[in-house]
Design an enzyme around this catalytic site. Structure first.
Site, PDB file in Angstrom:
ATOM      1  N   GLU A 148     -15.254  -8.408   4.493  1.00 49.50           N
ATOM      2  CA  GLU A 148     -15.295  -9.367   5.607  1.00 49.50           C
ATOM      3  C   GLU A 148     -16.407  -9.104   6.607  1.00 49.50           C
ATOM      4  O   GLU A 148     -16.699  -9.953   7.438  1.00 49.50           O
ATOM      5  CB  GLU A 148     -13.993  -9.287   6.377  1.00 49.50           C
ATOM      6  CG  GLU A 148     -12.811  -9.828   5.642  1.00 49.50           C
ATOM      7  CD  GLU A 148     -11.613  -9.797   6.558  1.00 49.50           C
ATOM      8  OE1 GLU A 148     -11.668  -9.073   7.573  1.00 49.50           O
ATOM      9  OE2 GLU A 148     -10.658 -10.491   6.274  1.00 49.50           O
ATOM     10  N   SER A 181       4.337  -1.510   4.163  1.00 47.36           N
ATOM     11  CA  SER A 181       4.680  -2.877   4.551  1.00 47.36           C
ATOM     12  C   SER A 181       4.925  -3.725   3.323  1.00 47.36           C
ATOM     13  O   SER A 181       4.156  -3.680   2.364  1.00 47.36           O
ATOM     14  CB  SER A 181       3.538  -3.489   5.373  1.00 47.36           C
ATOM     15  OG  SER A 181       3.316  -2.728   6.521  1.00 47.36           O
ATOM     16  N   SER A 228       0.555   6.336   3.101  1.00 47.65           N
ATOM     17  CA  SER A 228       1.211   7.225   4.073  1.00 47.65           C
ATOM     18  C   SER A 228       2.463   7.875   3.512  1.00 47.65           C
ATOM     19  O   SER A 228       3.187   7.288   2.706  1.00 47.65           O
ATOM     20  CB  SER A 228       1.614   6.442   5.321  1.00 47.65           C
ATOM     21  OG  SER A 228       0.490   5.961   5.976  1.00 47.65           O
ATOM     22  N   GLN A 263       0.838  -1.199   0.000  1.00 51.71           N
ATOM     23  CA  GLN A 263       0.000   0.000   0.000  1.00 51.71           C
ATOM     24  C   GLN A 263       0.873   1.249   0.000  1.00 51.71           C
ATOM     25  O   GLN A 263       1.811   1.332   0.778  1.00 51.71           O
ATOM     26  CB  GLN A 263      -0.886   0.000   1.246  1.00 51.71           C
ATOM     27  CG  GLN A 263      -1.915   1.116   1.251  1.00 51.71           C
ATOM     28  CD  GLN A 263      -2.787   1.084   2.491  1.00 51.71           C
ATOM     29  OE1 GLN A 263      -2.312   1.296   3.585  1.00 51.71           O
ATOM     30  NE2 GLN A 263      -4.065   0.796   2.297  1.00 51.71           N
ATOM     31  N   GLY A 264       0.591   2.184  -0.874  1.00 50.62           N
ATOM     32  CA  GLY A 264       1.367   3.425  -0.912  1.00 50.62           C
ATOM     33  C   GLY A 264       0.483   4.618  -0.587  1.00 50.62           C
ATOM     34  O   GLY A 264       0.160   5.410  -1.460  1.00 50.62           O
ATOM     35  N   GLU A 321      -5.652   7.155  19.745  1.00 48.12           N
ATOM     36  CA  GLU A 321      -6.245   8.483  19.963  1.00 48.12           C
ATOM     37  C   GLU A 321      -7.268   8.792  18.870  1.00 48.12           C
ATOM     38  O   GLU A 321      -8.335   9.334  19.137  1.00 48.12           O
ATOM     39  CB  GLU A 321      -5.180   9.593  19.902  1.00 48.12           C
ATOM     40  CG  GLU A 321      -4.538   9.928  21.225  1.00 48.12           C
ATOM     41  CD  GLU A 321      -3.361   9.018  21.518  1.00 48.12           C
ATOM     42  OE1 GLU A 321      -2.777   8.503  20.542  1.00 48.12           O
ATOM     43  OE2 GLU A 321      -3.050   8.809  22.701  1.00 48.12           O
TER      44      GLU A 321
END
Lengths: 331, 390, 331, 390
Positions: free
Chosen positions: D243, D161, D129, D126-127, D374
Site C-alpha cells: 500500500e 484476531s 504472538s 495471523q499466528g 512505547e
C-alpha cells in the site's frame, strides 16, 4: 500530487543555509540578553535582498522573482532554523502590500533592503493597539489581518520600545497612527494568510533545530556510564520532538502548496500550519532545554534562544486561541 | 484525622504573623545575583536572627529555634502569606551546609560556623556537581591530595549557586583511588583561598547565580574535613532534613497566591477577542484546574508532615511533591504568559510585580533543580513502588 | 493537625476490605458485560447494613453510628478499591435526607438495607431530566445539588433502563416525577457536598487499585528478557499513577476532615476532591490498561472494570466542567 | 511540491466515487465478531471483486488491480468519504498474508490461495504472538517437529484476531534449536486441521475478535511451508507493504469525518450549564485542536507517500504516523465521551450511529495494536534519530 520539495526547492535550502552559516551564524549572539547595535547588519541585509530573498514570491510582473509560496517557505524555514535576525517577514509582506497597491517604487526599495519594515500585530481584533517586532531601524510598519493588509509610516505611530524576552529582536508596543501608506484587501492578495505560513515555516525550522540539538546532546552526554539518549525518558522525548517537527513542516508545505494551487481551503490550512508550528516550536523548545539539563538553562548553548524566539513568533500575526477560534467558530 | 490546631499553636501563629507583618522588607529583592542581592539576603537573615527566628528548624542546642514540626509548618505558612522574601544566597548555609555540620561536624567546626550562618554573616555554597557528575555524584573527579596537614585540591565544580558571593563551600572531592561512592571527602572550603577561580554562568532568565568554580592547587587545612577523610559520601548522605517537609508549604502557598493573583488579573484583562479572560471557558477552567492541583499538593504535604511526625522518618512523598510541583509551576507559568498575550513580549524579572515572563523562564529550571523530574520518577518507581532498576 | 488515619480509622479499612474480599470479591463479575441477577445480593447488602456501613456518618441522635465523614471515606475508599456493587452511596445520602427531614422510620429502613435507594444526577443545572445509577431494585431515588437534597418515589419517575458501560451498575435515564418523599436544604445538611467526598473516596480507592494492579503486572511481566517495569516508559507511568493516587486520597482526607471540623471552605475542598479523584481514576485506568498491553484490553483482568466504573462515577453528582466552574466562576 | 492531480487521476476518482456510491452496503457492519460479521465482511470483499476492485494494491499478475500509488491514495480517500465498511475479517488475507505469499510463496501456493482471498471466499488470521512473545516475536516457543512430510505443531498463540472464523492462518513456529530469530518457520495452517482449539477472548469493548489458539499435535504438510524451513523470520520480515502507506489515508479521513460530526453535534447538544457545547470555549478549542491535528496527520501522510513514490522505500514516517494516530484517536474519543456527558453512561457499539462509547473503549487498543506506542517511540529514537539502545 507530490509534497516533497523539488530539486530547485532543495537548492534554496542549501543556498540559504550556507549563507546564514557564513554571514549570520546563530552562535554570534550567544551569552547576551540584548544584541548590541542594529538588529541586523544593514550590509548583510542588503546582500540578502540582492540574493532575492525579499522578493522570492512576488510575481515577476511586480518586480519579484516569481516563485510561489512553496519556495518562500524553504527560505523562511532556514531563517527559523538559523535564528536569523532581521525583519525578513515584514519586508516580504510589506513589499507585497506596496506592489499590489500599485506602488512599484516603494516595493522596489523594500525588496532592495533599503527601506526597512516592522511587523505589527493588533493586540485585539480591530484594535489600533499593536505589538511591533523589528521596530528599531524600520521606517514603515506592516499590519495585516483576515480582511487585508496595510503599510503605515512608523513616524506617525506612537511606539514605546520594550525590553524584549528575545533580545535579538527589537520590539515595541503602541498604537497605529496617521494615514496608511498603502493597503490591499485580502481578495487582491492574501498577505495575512501568506504571513501565517511564512511565520509557521520559521517555527517549523526552529522545531527542527531543537530536535537536532536535543538528539545530538542526548547522543554524547553520558550519565551513569551511558549516553542519556539510551534512557527511554530522553529517547521518547526526542521521538516526540521528531514527530512534531515532521508535522509542522509537512503542514507548512501543504498550506504553501495549497495556496499556490489556489485551493479552496488554504486559509484553514495556513491557520493550522501556524497553530501547529507554534506549538511544535514551543514544545520542542521545552523538551530540548530539559534534555540539556542545567546547561540548557544557561545562555552558553542555543536551546534557550529558540525558546525566546518561538515565544516571540507565537505572538506575531495571530495567537493560539484566535487561530483555533477561526477553525471552529462559535456559531 | 484532624485539622485543628491547639490554642498554643494558634497563639504561636499570631506571634509569627505579627512579627512578619512588622519586619518583612518592603522593597523587592534585587534580581541578577549581584552584590546587592547578597546584601539583601544577609540583611533579611540577620533581621530574622535579631527577631529570634533564625534557624527555626535547627535544634536549640546549635542556636536554632528548635520549633516543633507543627510550629515550623505554621512559620512557613505565615512566611508565605506575608510574602516574605526568597531565602536566596542563604539557602545552602541554612538548609544544607548547616544541617550537615550539625549532623557530622566537630564541636570546633560547629561553634565557629553555625553562629555565622544563623546571624547572616556569611554565604555558603555547594560544591558537589561537576561537568560529567551532575545527577551522578559518584562520578566526582575533583581531586584532593594530602600534603602534610593540608589537602591540595585540583579540579572543577559547576552549577554552584552563589559561588561568586560565598565565603564558604561544602566541597565534595575525591581523595582515594576507590571507585564511585568510596574515597570521597567532604570538606569546608574557604572561598577566599588562593587558587580558586569563580566564573558566573548567565542563565536564560538573566540570572547569574550558577557558577563554575576552578581549583588550582587550592590548599585546604585537614582540620576543615567534616567526618573522616574518605567518608565524604556518608557525610553528604547524612544531611539532616531538619524541616521535615514543612518548608515546602511556603512554596505551595506562594504558588497558591500566584494563582489567585492571576485569577484576579483575568477579571479585567482582555483576550484577543476583547472579552475579559475570565469569561473565556478554557482559561477559566485551566485556572481552576491549577487551583485544584495546588490545593491537592497542599493536602499531600499535610499528610506527609503528619506521617513524618508519627514515624520520625521522611516518607516517600518527597519525590512525589517535587515531581508534581515541578510540573505545576511549569504549567502555571505557561498559562500565565499565554494569558498575558502581547504583554509577554517584554521581559520582567521575577521579583518585580507582574514578573510573569521572568517566572516562566525561571520555571525551565524546575525540571532539573534537585535532580531531574525523570530521576524523581525513577526514585518513585524503584524505591517507593519496588520496580526493578533498568 | 494530623492528616493520617487514626488506628480506629485504619481498622475500618481492614474490616471492610476483608468483608469485601470474602463476600463481594471484585473478580466475581469478570468476563461478563452485564452482571446477571440483582446488582447486589440483598442478603449481603443487609449484612453490610448490619455492620453499620449505611449509617456510619449519621449522628447517633438520628439513629446512626455517629462517626464523621472522615470515617465514611475509609469505607467508601474500600468500596471503590474493591469494585463493590450495590447502591451504598445513595443509601447513605438518602438516609441523611430522611433522617434530617425528620422521617426517622424511613431513615431506619434505609440504613437497615430494607429500602433500596437509587442515585439521580440532573443532566443539566435545574433540569428534571436525570441519569440514575443503581436503579433496578430501588424504590426511592435521591437527587441532590448545591441547594439541597430530596428523595423521590421511583414509581413516580419516568425511567428507561439503559445498557450501561459499567454492567455491574443498573442504570436508567428519565425524568423526576411526583412529590418529594422528603427533602433537606444544604444549610441543614450538606448532602451534596458529602456525596462529592464519598464519591471521590471511591474514585481514590479505584486509582489506588489501578496503581497496584499496574505495578504488580509491570514487576512480573517480562519482555526482551527483563520485567517491563524496568523500562522507564513503564516505570514513569507507574510513578505518575502513584502520585495521582496519593493526591486523590490526601485531598479526600482533607475535605472530609475539613467538613467534620466545620471549616469555612470545605465546599471547595470537596469539589476539588471530586475533580481530582475523577481525573486520577480515569488516568490511572488508562495507564493501567496500557501497562497490561493486550491482556488489559480483555475482560480477563480487572483494569477494564475500573475503567468502566471510573467513567460511570465521573458522571455522578457533578461532571468535570461543572466542578471547575464552581471553583472559578465567570463573574 | 504540487497538490494537483492529473486529468487521468481525476477521472479515476470519479469512477471510484460512482462505483462506491452505488455499491457500499447500506446496513451497518454487525459488531461482536459473530458469524454474521464474517458473512458481512466476505460479502463486501466479493462485491469489490465483482466490481473489479479487489486487491487494489496487489500487482495485476496476482489478480490485483495493480494501481499506481496515487490511484491507491484516491481509492482510499474515496473509500473513507463513502463511509465504506471496515475491512474486518478480510484484513489479514488482503493486507498481510496475501502480500507475504506474493513475496515468497511458490507458484502452487499462490495460485491456490490468492484468488480465494481476493474473491472473499476465505478468512485468514495471523499466528505470530504468543503469551510471552508479543512485542518480542523472537521469543516464539510454539514448536514444529518434522515427521515425514509433515510438521507436527504443539503450542499456543494469542491475540489471533478472527481465528474463530478463519480458514487459514499465517503461522510462525520454532522448528530449530537456534535462539531468537533463527530456527523459525512460516507455514500456512488450515484452521480445520484436527488438534486446533480456538478460544475467543472477550474484550472491554464487547468484541471477541481476539482469540487464543491451542495446537495439540497439529499435523501440517511440509508443502505448506512458505520459503524454507528455518527461514521464517526472513519470510515474516519480507511481507510486502503493497500500500505504500496509502491505506492509512482511509483511517485519517474517517477520523476527520468523526471530528466534523462531533462539531455538528455540538451545535445543538447542551452542556451541564445549558449552553450549546460549541459555545463553550474550552470544548470548541479542543475540537479545533483535534481538527488541526488530524489535518497535520494528513499532510505527513501525503509527504510520506510522496517520498515513497520517489524512493520506492517506506520512509521513517510509518512509526510517527502510528504514534500520532494512536494518541489522536484516544484523545478524540475521550473528548467525545466528555461532551456526551450523561449519554455516555450507555454502551453503543462502534458500528452504530452515535457509537461513541464503543469507539472510546476500542481506542484503548490503539496503544498496543501493531506494537505499543512505547515501541514506536523506541523505533523513532533508535532507527530514525540514531540514539543508542537502552
Amino acid at each position: 500530487m507530490d509534497l516533497m520539495p523539488s530539486a530547485e526547492q532543495d537548492e534554496i535550502t542549501t543556498t540559504v543555509a550556507s549563507f546564514l552559516a557564513a554571514r549570520l551564524p546563530a552562535t554570534a549572539h550567544a551569552s547576551v540578553f540584548v544584541t548590541p547595535g542594529p538588529e541586523i547588519d544593514p550590509v548583510v541585509f542588503r546582500e540578502c535582498a540582492e540574493l532575492g530573498w525579499l522578493s522570492l514570491g512576488l510575481p515577476e510582473a511586480l518586480g519579484g522573482v516569481g516563485y510561489g509560496l512553496a519556495e518562500e517557505v524553504m527560505l523562511f524555514r532556514e531563517l527559523g532554523r538559523g535564528l536569523a535576525p532581521g525583519g525578513f517577514l515584514p519586508a516580504v509582506l510589506g513589499a507585497r502590500v506596496a506592489a499590489f497597491a500599485g506602488q512599484r517604487e516603494l516595493a522596489a526599495s523594500i525588496v532592495a533592503g533599503e527601506v526597512l519594515v516592522a511587523l505589527a500585530t493588533r493586540d485585539r481584533v480591530g484594535a489600533d493597539d499593536v505589538s511591533v517586532l523589528h521596530a528599531a531601524e524600520a521606517t514603515l510598519l506592516v499590519v495585516c489581518d483576515a480582511a487585508g493588509a496595510a503599510l503605515y509610516s512608523l513616524a506617525d505611530c506612537t511606539l514605546t520600545p520594550i525590553d524584549p524576552v528575545d533580545g535579538s529582536i527589537r520590539a515595541a508596543r503602541g498604537a497605529l497612527g496617521g494615514a496608511t501608506v498603502a493597503s490591499v484587501s485580502s481578495e487582491i492578495d492574501p498577505v495575512f494568510v501568506r504571513g501565517l505560513v511564512l511565520c509557521a515555516a520559521m517555527q517549523a525550522g526552529s522545531a527542527e533545530a531543537q530536535r537536532d540539538l536535543g538528539v545530538a546532546y542526548a547522543g554524547v552526554r553520558e550519565q551513569f556510564g551511558k549516553p542519556i539518549g539510551a534512557n527511554q525518558a530522553i529517547k521518547h522525548r526526542c521521538a516526540d520532538m521528531a514527530v512534531r517537527a515532521e508535522g509542522a513542516f509537512a503542514q507548512v508545505c501543504y498550506a504553501a502548496t495549497a495556496a499556490d494551487g489556489g485551493a479552496d481551503r488554504f486559509v484553514d490550512e495556513a491557520v493550522i500550519a501556524k497553530y501547529f508550528a507554534d506549538e511544535a516550536a514551543r514544545l520542542n523548545g521545552e523538551a530540548c532545554v530539559q534534555i540539556h539539563g542545567a546547561i540548557g538553562f544557561t545562555t552558553e548553548t542555543l536551546p534557550h534562544r529558540h525558546v525566546w524566539r518561538a515565544h516571540t513568533l507565537a505572538r506575531a500575526l495571530a495567537v493560539r486561541a484566535a487561530l483555533l477560534d477561526h477553525l471552529v467558530p462559535r456559531t | 484525622m484532624d485539622l485543628t490546631f491547639t490554642q498554643e499553636e494558634l497563639d504561636f501563629r499570631e506571634e509569627v504573623r505579627t512579627w512578619l507583618h512588622e519586619n518583612v522588607p518592603k522593597e523587592a529583592r534585587p534580581h541578577g545575583d549581584r552584590p546587592d542581592s547578597r546584601e539583601f539576603d544577609l540583611a533579611w537573615q540577620k533581621a530574622q536572627y535579631d527577631g529570634g527566628w533564625a534557624g527555626i528548624s535547627w535544634p536549640a542546642d546549635f542556636g536554632g529555634r528548635g520549633l516543633s514540626t507543627i510550629q515550623q509548618l505554621i512559620w512557613y505558612e505565615e512566611y508565605a502569606l506575608a510574602d516574605a522574601p526568597w531565602i536566596g544566597a542563604c539557602f545552602v548555609g541554612i538548609n544544607h551546609g548547616g544541617p550537615t555540620l550539625i549532623a557530622r561536624a566537630s564541636d570546633e567546626q560547629k561553634s565557629f560556623h553555625l553562629p555565622k550562618i544563623l546571624k547572616g554573616e556569611v554565604v555558603w555554597c555547594q560544591g558537589f556537581s561537576e561537568p560529567g557528575a551532575g545527577s551522578d555524584l559518584a562520578a566526582i573527579r575533583t581531586r584532593g591530595v594530602i600534603d602534610g596537614d593540608e589537602l591540595v585540591v585540583n579540579g572543577q565544580k559547576i552549577w554552584t549557586s552563589f559561588a561568586n558571593m560565598a565565603e564558604y563551600q561544602e566541597l565534595l572531592i575525591r581523595t582515594g583511588d576507590e571507585q564511585r561512592h568510596k574515597g570521597l571527602t567532604w570538606v569546608i572550603c574557604d572561598m577566599r583561598t588562593p587558587g580558586i577561580t569563580v566564573r558566573p554562568i548567565s542563565t536564560m532568565d538573566r540570572g547569574a547565580e550558577f557558577c563554575e568554580v576552578f581549583y588550582d592547587d587550592v590548599r585546604i587545612p585537614l582540620t576543615n574535613v567534616v567526618g573522616q577523610v574518605g567518608d565524604g559520601w556518608s557525610v553528604a548522605m547524612s544531611t539532616l532534613s531538619l524541616e521535615r517537609g514543612t518548608g515546602f508549604m511556603a512554596d505551595i502557598l506562594h504558588a497558591t497566591r500566584t494563582i489567585d493573583e492571576l485569577i484576579e488579573e483575568c477579571r479585567h484583562r482582555r483576550g484577543p477577542d476583547g472579552r475579559p479572560v475570565l469569561h473565556d471557558d478554557e482559561y477559566a477552567r485551566r485556572l481552576a484546574a491549577a487551583k485544584a492541583e495546588i490545593t491537592v499538593l497542599r493536602s499531600i504535604t499535610y499528610r506527609s508532615i503528619s506521617r513524618n511526625i508519627r514515624t520520625g522518618m521522611p516518607g516517600p512523598e518527597g519525590s512525589m511533591l517535587r515531581l508534581q510541583y515541578g510540573d505545576l509551576v511549569m504549567g502555571l507559568s505557561r498559562l500565565a504568559i499565554e494569558i498575558l498575550g502581547p504583554d509577554a513580549l517584554a521581559y520582567v524579572d521575577r521579583f518585580r510585580a507582574g514578573g510573569w515572563t521572568g517566572n516562566w523562564l525561571r520555571a525551565f529550571a524546575a525540571g532539573f533543580g534537585g535532580g531531574t523530574l525523570e530521576i524523581q520518577r525513577n526514585i518513585i518507581g524503584e524505591r517507593v513502588l519496588g520496580l526493578p532498576r533498568g
